[in-house]
Design a protein around this motif. Structure first.
Motif, short mmCIF file in Angstrom:
data_model
loop_
_atom_site.label_atom_id
_atom_site.label_comp_id
_atom_site.label_asym_id
_atom_site.label_seq_id
_atom_site.Cartn_x
_atom_site.Cartn_y
_atom_site.Cartn_z
N PHE A 80 3.99 1.06 -12.53
CA PHE A 80 3.18 1.45 -11.04
C PHE A 80 3.42 0.97 -9.84
O PHE A 80 3.19 0.34 -9.54
N ALA A 81 3.23 2.03 -9.20
CA ALA A 81 3.09 2.01 -7.88
C ALA A 81 1.50 1.98 -7.20
O ALA A 81 1.53 1.01 -6.95
N MET A 82 0.96 2.62 -8.42
CA MET A 82 -0.51 2.19 -8.36
C MET A 82 -0.94 0.30 -8.15
O MET A 82 -1.78 -0.28 -7.26
N ASP A 83 0.03 -0.01 -9.26
CA ASP A 83 -0.17 -1.84 -9.71
C ASP A 83 0.39 -2.40 -8.65
O ASP A 83 0.25 -3.21 -8.36
N ARG A 84 1.47 -1.63 -8.15
CA ARG A 84 1.98 -2.62 -6.57
C ARG A 84 1.33 -2.52 -5.57
O ARG A 84 1.61 -3.31 -4.34
N ASP A 85 0.53 -1.54 -5.60
CA ASP A 85 -0.10 -1.21 -4.48
C ASP A 85 -1.45 -2.32 -4.57
O ASP A 85 -1.88 -2.97 -3.00
N VAL A 86 -1.83 -2.53 -5.58
CA VAL A 86 -2.75 -3.36 -5.38
C VAL A 86 -2.39 -4.90 -5.79
O VAL A 86 -2.76 -5.53 -4.77
N VAL A 87 -1.09 -5.27 -5.76
CA VAL A 87 -0.32 -6.50 -5.72
C VAL A 87 0.39 -6.90 -4.27
O VAL A 87 -0.56 -7.67 -3.50
N ARG A 88 0.01 -6.01 -3.47
CA ARG A 88 0.13 -5.72 -2.37
C ARG A 88 -1.39 -5.62 -1.14
O ARG A 88 -1.02 -6.89 0.04
N LYS A 89 -2.38 -5.45 -1.84
CA LYS A 89 -3.40 -5.68 -1.69
C LYS A 89 -3.72 -7.16 -1.23
O LYS A 89 -4.68 -8.11 -0.81
#
Length: 100
Positions: free
Chosen positions: A80-89
């Motif tokens: 999921f894109a939102m999970d990738r965003d969380v990992v980037r953060k």
């Protein structure tokens, strides 16, 4: 990690401002993912942790397999894109913690 949670040593009435703390054990983010239907929601608490790469992970829950990945590989394995965003953060927070 920067957090708005005051440490136990501060007075109850302290200014609401982000503070940098080391050794934080609270989640840095929470996400909610609808799984279909009215009452089917997945709540995910996200944590940042440091590991000793020379040690094997301790056993987790039987239905899950523990795997360690570097920053880039972790992002590429997520669906999921939102999970990738969380990992980037999380990576940004990690980098900022070590730059300070």
């Amino acid at each position: 990690m920067t957090t708005r949670a005051p440490p136990a040593t501060e007075a109850a009435k302290c200014r609401d401002k982000p503070r940098l703390h080391h050794g934080v054990c609270e989640p840095f983010m929470v996400t909610c993912r609808p799984l279909g239907g009215v009452d089917n929601l997945k709540i995910i608490w996200w944590y940042i942790a440091a590991i000793d790469e020379d040690e094997s992970p301790s056993a987790g829950e039987k239905q899950f397999e523990i795997q360690w990945f570097g920053f880039e590989k972790a992002q590429s394995r997520l669906t999921f894109a939102m999970d990738r965003d969380v990992v980037r953060k999380a990576i940004q927070i990690f980098d900022a913690s070590y730059a300070a």
